[in-house]
Design an enzyme around this catalytic site. Structure first.
Site, PDB file in Angstrom:
ATOM      1  N   GLU A 107      10.116 -15.832  64.527  1.00  0.00           N
ATOM      2  CA  GLU A 107       9.139 -16.011  63.689  1.00  0.00           C
ATOM      3  C   GLU A 107       7.689 -15.844  64.230  1.00  0.00           C
ATOM      4  OE1 GLU A 107      12.026 -17.601  61.066  1.00  0.00           O
ATOM      5  OE2 GLU A 107      11.317 -18.466  62.888  1.00  0.00           O
ATOM      6  N   ASN A 112      -0.765 -12.249  65.151  1.00  0.00           N
ATOM      7  CA  ASN A 112      -0.529 -12.389  66.575  1.00  0.00           C
ATOM      8  C   ASN A 112      -0.037 -10.857  66.975  1.00  0.00           C
ATOM      9  OD1 ASN A 112       0.177 -12.527  69.429  1.00  0.00           O
ATOM     10  ND2 ASN A 112       1.239 -14.696  68.940  1.00  0.00           N
ATOM     11  N   TYR A 119       7.116  -7.318  70.602  1.00  0.00           N
ATOM     12  CA  TYR A 119       8.639  -7.380  69.945  1.00  0.00           C
ATOM     13  C   TYR A 119       9.066  -6.071  69.630  1.00  0.00           C
ATOM     14  CZ  TYR A 119       7.486 -12.234  70.058  1.00  0.00           C
ATOM     15  OH  TYR A 119       7.303 -13.883  70.477  1.00  0.00           O
TER      16      TYR A 119
END
Length: 147
Positions: A107, A112, A119
């Site tokens: 998560e 962000n 990611y």
């Protein structure tokens, strides 16, 4: 990048981890919670990134059969933007592949963008939104990497 190592955390490391935690996150978790998780949860693993003999990053994993959950990941603010997060993500991916895992989830705060972009570079994708996930009411993205 030289002079770094990623290795398992010891109880004594949580003092340094807590300092980074409180510098990094809006809703920091105390070292006591991490220590309890490490000692009492058979699926929980914590690793540290040490650079030039200083703990500058850490991450936690829950390894539940073929499913891996990144429970926390952080780099000291003084070292952010220097590639250390990439080293940890690559370590995690290599580690879980060696254990025949099928996927990794995590998560991340919707705000962000820096972490989300990181990611996504490693093929994580958004699976769902966790409404009011954080104490301050911010939503989180559930992100997943299929192995």
């Amino acid at each position: 990048m030289k002079n770094y190592v990623i290795e398992k955390v010891s109880i004594e490391d949580f003092d340094d981890i807590e300092v980074i935690e409180f510098k990094t996150f809006k809703d920091p978790i105390s070292k006591d919670v991490y220590i309890k998780d490490m000692l009492d949860n058979p699926y929980s693993y914590y690793y540290k990134l040490v650079f030039e003999d200083q703990l500058i990053g850490y991450f936690g994993l829950w390894v539940i059969f073929e499913d891996i959950q990144i429970t926390t990941i952080a780099v000291d603010s003084e070292y952010q933007g220097s590639g250390f997060s990439k080293l940890m993500i690559e370590f995690i991916i290599d580690l879980v592949k060696s254990q025949n895992a099928e996927n990794i989830t995590l998560e991340v705060r919707k705000s962000n963008e820096r972490a989300i972009n990181l990611y996504q570079k490693y093929q994580f994708y958004k699976v769902a939104v966790r409404k009011n996930y954080y104490e301050d009411g911010e939503d989180a993205y559930l992100m997943k990497l299929d192995l």
